[in-house]
Design a protein around this motif. Structure first.
Motif, short mmCIF file in Angstrom:
data_model
loop_
_atom_site.label_atom_id
_atom_site.label_comp_id
_atom_site.label_asym_id
_atom_site.label_seq_id
_atom_site.Cartn_x
_atom_site.Cartn_y
_atom_site.Cartn_z
N UNK A 96 36.48 35.46 44.59
CA UNK A 96 37.17 35.50 43.61
C UNK A 96 38.41 35.42 43.57
N UNK A 97 38.56 33.89 43.81
CA UNK A 97 40.51 33.20 44.13
C UNK A 97 40.65 32.96 42.65
N UNK A 98 41.56 33.01 42.41
CA UNK A 98 42.04 32.06 40.78
C UNK A 98 42.30 30.84 40.64
N UNK A 99 41.40 30.31 39.79
CA UNK A 99 41.41 28.81 39.42
C UNK A 99 41.24 29.11 38.06
N UNK A 100 42.87 28.22 37.99
CA UNK A 100 43.44 28.76 36.79
C UNK A 100 43.30 27.31 35.58
N UNK A 101 41.91 26.42 35.81
CA UNK A 101 41.25 25.52 34.75
C UNK A 101 39.92 25.84 34.97
N UNK A 102 39.69 26.44 35.13
CA UNK A 102 38.34 27.20 35.17
C UNK A 102 38.00 27.77 33.79
#
Length: 488
Positions: free
Chosen positions: A246-252
């Motif tokens: 669940x690492x945050x992906x700011x573009x997703x």
């Protein structure tokens, strides 16, 4: 006081589980009644969906709206049903080669259009309004590829919003102010549930909405629904569920839709033994999504403990289509013990409506921490190069009349054919077809090469590996063989 609360929670959970078990069992057992039979393979295109969407446009139970267009002008449609206050938004095939949930959505429509399950449907539709946006990337689906016509991954366009498909997804989410969102994908069939040889048939994620991975009420609700769905899948594919990092992906989109206030549930359809077209996985999508929607409508997911989410095993990627263990490999006068992992890679045909396999060795050496959909312990077996059959064969029809198994038992893995039809891209026989002048390269077991060899035990040839397919030469059981190669 805590003991009393725990007891009440267990009673409530058992009651909900028993209630849901009956519904999910009925959904699973009656599935074939509602399966949309016009969508029976993965390589579906927008024109396959169009007549189905038009059918629901003329149906008073449903509301169908054109909400956007793809780069190439294909319409994006939102199909809604229900009148409840809770808005549930489901979108599929953001990646053009990920169609499993798209098919399941049309199965779900068939159920809602039927006279069955009336009590459950009334409860859902009185409490929820369901909105479906199937095949968000129809241009990618047309050529069965992940990216859209612009060549970008729509799932990494939530910030810049350069794609019209991404703009549509954002606009629809905002207009609905959706309470729950189901982000429906396919993942590689080579994912497994952590530290097991079982494929991650279904994987879940409640995406993070910040780098700290905080859990607010919205994300917590998504986690609870995922736990609920996991319990359902375990009944039909035990141990075959994974959980994404669940690492945050700011573009997703998933991460941002969670951030924008919608409880977002990512569902990834992976692999299932013998289910190349993912039709069993499609069925699991149908059952689990419908059951989850029912749980949202009845709000029984609220009683689920958040800590159960972390107990779902993480996704891993340690599966091969075929794994050969402990085989003896002679090289330069010495014998070595090798494990070999190989995958059957799909090659699309020109019209992108079917495929053939061109297999590769993916890894070799000590693969004791890896698994195979099919595994052979080759202890005591020796890897031996296959030979070219010495006689020219006049045609494919002449080859079809030959005893291929006898050829394999004799150590032949290649046959020269004089007239190879131009339209044939691969050999339908479990032996490679080569042209009159083709020279077979020196035999090596090496990463990147096509896996083709003979296995001997003593002086006896027992197995053949042809284009990554294992053929037991002492068995008459039907195999999963699809094709060998043609080398002109």
């Amino acid at each position: 006081m805590r003991i009393q609360f725990t007891a009440l929670f267990l009673v409530a959970s058992l009651f909900c589980s028993a209630q849901q078990k009956d519904l999910t069992t009925m959904l699973y057992d009656t599935y074939e009644t509602y399966k949309e039979t016009t969508l029976n393979k993965r390589r579906i295109k927008h024109f396959d969906l169009y007549p189905l969407i038009e059918k629901y446009r003329e149906n008073d139970k449903f509301k169908v709206s054109r909400v956007g267009s793809s780069i190439e002008g294909r319409p994006l449609s939102l199909i809604s049903i229900g009148e409840g206050e809770t808005n549930v938004f489901l979108w599929s095939q953001m990646h053009g080669d990920e169609p499993t949930a798209t098919q399941a959505i049309f199965d779900i429509f068939n159920l809602f259009n039927s006279p069955d399950f009336e009590t459950e449907k009334q409860e859902i539709l009185a409490n929820c309004t369901l909105h479906f946006l199937p095949m968000l990337n129809p241009d990618g689906a047309e050529v069965f590829r992940r990216r859209n016509r612009l060549g970008i991954d729509i799932n990494r366009d939530a910030l810049r919003l350069q794609s019209p498909e991404g703009q549509t997804l954002k606009r629809v989410r905002d207009s609905l102010d959706a309470d729950f969102g189901f982000n429906l994908h396919d993942q590689s069939t080579y994912y497994n549930a952590e530290r097991t040889g079982k494929p991650a048939t279904i994987s879940y994620l409640a995406p993070a909405y910040n780098y700290e991975k905080d859990i607010n009420e919205k994300r917590g609700n998504a986690m609870k629904v995922i736990v609920f769905m996991n319990n359902i899948i375990q009944k039909y594919a035990q141990g075959q569920v994974g959980r994404y990092n669940d690492d945050f992906e700011p573009r997703a989109f998933g991460d941002n839709i969670q951030k924008w206030g919608t409880s977002t549930i990512l569902i990834e359809s992976g692999g299932y033994l013998g289910d190349v077209e993912k039709q069993e996985i499609r069925k699991l999508n149908y059952v689990s999504i419908l059951s989850a929607i029912y749980s949202i409508a009845t709000e029984n997911y609220k009683e689920i403990a958040l800590e159960e989410y972390e107990k779902i095993p993480e996704n891993d990627r340690k599966l091969f289509d075929l794994k050969i263990e402990n085989a003896t490999y002679p090289l330069l006068g010495k014998d070595y013990i090798l494990d070999i992992g190989m995958n059957r890679l799909e090659v699309d045909k020109e019209e992108h409506n079917d495929f053939w396999h061109s297999s590769r060795i993916l890894d070799q050496g000590d693969l004791s921490t890896y698994y195979g959909y099919e595994t052979l312990d080759a202890t005591g077996y020796t890897i031996t190069p296959g030979k070219v059959y010495p006689d020219l064969v006049s045609s494919f029809s002449a080859l079809a009349a030959m005893d291929i198994k006898f050829l394999l038992k004799s150590g032949y893995t290649y046959v020269r054919v004089v007239n190879i039809p131009k339209e044939n891209l691969s050999s339908p026989f479990p032996i490679h077809v080569i042209g009159k002048k083709y020279e077979v390269p020196e035999f090596l077991v090496e990463v990147g090469l096509n896996p083709t060899f003979i296995l001997k035990k003593g002086d006896n040839i027992t197995h053949a590996v042809i284009n990554g397919f294992l053929i037991d030469l002492n068995s008459d059981k039907k195999t999963n063989f699809k094709n060998a190669m043609i080398y002109r």
